[in-house]
Motif scaffolding. Structure first.
Motif, PDB file in Angstrom:
ATOM      1  N   ALA A 172      47.430  63.297 111.620  1.00 46.37           N
ATOM      2  CA  ALA A 172      46.530  64.149 111.676  1.00 46.37           C
ATOM      3  C   ALA A 172      44.999  63.788 111.227  1.00 46.37           C
ATOM      4  CB  ALA A 172      46.976  65.546 111.335  1.00 46.37           C
ATOM      5  N   SER A 173      45.221  63.320 109.774  1.00 50.80           N
ATOM      6  CA  SER A 173      44.037  63.019 108.944  1.00 50.80           C
ATOM      7  C   SER A 173      43.277  62.037 109.645  1.00 50.80           C
ATOM      8  CB  SER A 173      44.469  62.689 107.734  1.00 50.80           C
ATOM      9  OG  SER A 173      43.529  62.273 107.009  1.00 50.80           O
ATOM     10  N   VAL A 174      43.847  60.830 109.912  1.00 49.68           N
ATOM     11  CA  VAL A 174      43.205  59.547 110.520  1.00 49.68           C
ATOM     12  C   VAL A 174      42.848  59.946 112.043  1.00 49.68           C
ATOM     13  CG1 VAL A 174      43.294  57.089 111.066  1.00 49.68           C
ATOM     14  CG2 VAL A 174      44.394  58.060 108.815  1.00 49.68           C
ATOM     15  N   GLY A 175      43.550  60.473 112.627  1.00 51.19           N
ATOM     16  CA  GLY A 175      43.124  60.639 113.978  1.00 51.19           C
ATOM     17  C   GLY A 175      42.157  61.801 114.206  1.00 51.19           C
ATOM     18  N   GLY A 176      42.132  62.699 113.492  1.00 48.07           N
ATOM     19  CA  GLY A 176      40.886  63.762 113.310  1.00 48.07           C
ATOM     20  C   GLY A 176      39.680  63.160 112.922  1.00 48.07           C
ATOM     21  N   LYS A 177      39.653  62.176 111.835  1.00 48.03           N
ATOM     22  CA  LYS A 177      38.492  61.598 111.488  1.00 48.03           C
ATOM     23  C   LYS A 177      37.741  60.673 112.315  1.00 48.03           C
ATOM     24  CE  LYS A 177      37.589  62.867 106.844  1.00 48.03           C
ATOM     25  NZ  LYS A 177      36.527  63.771 106.693  1.00 48.03           N
ATOM     26  N   LEU A 178      38.662  59.810 112.989  1.00 46.51           N
ATOM     27  CA  LEU A 178      38.128  59.003 114.049  1.00 46.51           C
ATOM     28  C   LEU A 178      37.674  59.752 115.485  1.00 46.51           C
ATOM     29  CD1 LEU A 178      40.900  56.369 113.966  1.00 46.51           C
ATOM     30  CD2 LEU A 178      38.563  56.249 113.099  1.00 46.51           C
TER      31      LEU A 178
END
Length: 394
Positions: A311-317
């Protein structure tokens, strides 16, 4: 042995073990020293050392020693958060307000939404939400933990990658600075206690009035006196925030955010940040590790950490790519910026510590967030370094 002797044994472990792992193992490319210190804190906590060698754990980390370590950890993290506040440069963000606000909004809002969805899934199972939390506080807290960018660690990583003073580095700092403001604003909302609303409003009014007088005073002082006054101001703000129910770390951030970077020599400020990380922050990492818990089962905690990481990495990207599409960035910039902005490390751990202190999250959720913060930070340099090389060649 008396408490002082056991305390010194604990301090020797704190400063020796992570450094040896980092230096002998040459982990710097994948895991900077701060990440190794965090991981070592987890290993020395009740979930690992306490499980496999309970007698050793109980001997070294007895209640008296832990209480002493916590005092050092509180002061360390207050200094660190104050420095993070001072390093905010909102004037540059205002000068490029359309680009900065759009990028920062998407880079914060997208992982926030993904994190809230992950928190909603966690609510379906017992053991994740804290005993004193309402559902919206838990969901918003987890969402914001996924959206956090650790500005001080971002600065350290960009120094390592030699882009801090370059235009791309300054752009990323602008985006992270705006997100930092939003993070602490949302935290204040989560911590709002309507039973103590009068105290909290009183603190904010007093902060505004005293802050005006403080700024006027700092403008008249020589730089050598400003350092001492900054520490006094830090303790006053931290006390006021904690007394009002907003937590002392909110006060520490506000204390730094109201100060101008130009009041201090930049080289001395950089040295102070490095010295805080060297001298006292390892104690905070250890005390953080002592709060980890695996009682729901290691598998469940690791699964939750994996979901939160996605959720964190995918959301930032995704947020960075949307901003790049709208602002017509050069090819490769969106991915580079997205990966650097997802750096979590210390600020997310500080954020999670506050949520745990106030029982918004359980210790199992705290452990999952800690693992997510470590993994996201360890991914940054190995992923960004080759992307940066390709970008420089174009």
């Amino acid at each position: 042995m008396n408490t002082t002797e056991v305390f010194l044994i604990a301090m020797a472990i704190i400063f020796t073990l992570p450094w040896l792992i980092w230096r002998v193992g040459r982990t710097d490319y994948y895991a900077p020293l701060v990440v190794v210190q965090i991981v070592t804190g987890i290993l020395l906590g009740p979930g690992v050392l306490g499980r496999f060698s309970p007698d050793a754990y109980a001997f070294v980390f007895n209640p008296a020693v832990v209480q002493s370590l916590n005092g050092i950890a509180w002061w360390a993290v207050m200094l660190f958060v104050m420095i993070a506040g001072i390093e905010l440069d909102l004037r540059q963000a205002w000068a490029h307000r359309r680009e900065s606000s759009l990028t920062a909004g998407l880079a914060l809002g997208t992982p926030l939404a993904f994190g809230c969805l992950a928190a909603g899934l966690m609510l379906l199972h017992d053991g994740w939400i804290g005993p004193r939390a309402m559902a919206w506080q838990f969901v918003l807290g987890i969402g914001m933990a996924c959206a956090v960018t650790a500005l001080p660690i971002l600065i350290l990583l960009m120094e390592k990658l030699a882009i801090l003073r370059q235009p791309i580095g300054q752009r990323i700092l602008r985006y992270a600075s705006l997100d930092d403001i939003a993070i602490w604003g949302v935290l204040a909302l989560i911590l709002m206690d309507w039973g103590r609303a009068g105290r909290q409003i009183g603190f904010l009014v007093a902060f505004a009035l005293l802050g005006y007088a403080f700024r006027a005073l700092m403008g008249r002082l020589a730089e050598r006196d400003r350092w001492h006054m900054a520490l006094i101001w830090l303790t006053v703000c931290a006390f006021g925030a904690d007394w009002s129910g907003l937590h002392f770390m909110v006060g520490a951030f506000l204390a730094g955010a109201i100060m101008d970077t130009e009041w201090f020599d930049q080289e001395r400020m950089d040295l102070l940040r490095h010295h805080v990380l060297l001298v006292v922050m390892p104690v905070f990492f250890l005390s953080t590790g002592l709060r980890t818990n695996w009682t729901l089962g290691g598998e469940a905690v690791f699964v939750a950490a994996g979901i939160l990481l996605v959720a964190s990495v995918g959301g930032k990207l995704l947020g960075a790519h949307l901003a790049g599409r709208l602002l017509n960035w050069a090819p490769g910039e969106a991915s580079l910026i997205g990966w650097l902005l997802q750096t979590k490390a210390l600020i997310m751990i500080i954020f999670a510590n506050i949520l745990l202190d106030l029982q918004v999250i359980s210790s199992e959720t705290f452990t999952a967030l800690l693992l997510m913060a470590v993994a996201s930070t360890m991914l940054t340099v190995p992923v960004v370094a080759p992307k940066l090389q390709r970008l420089r060649k174009t």
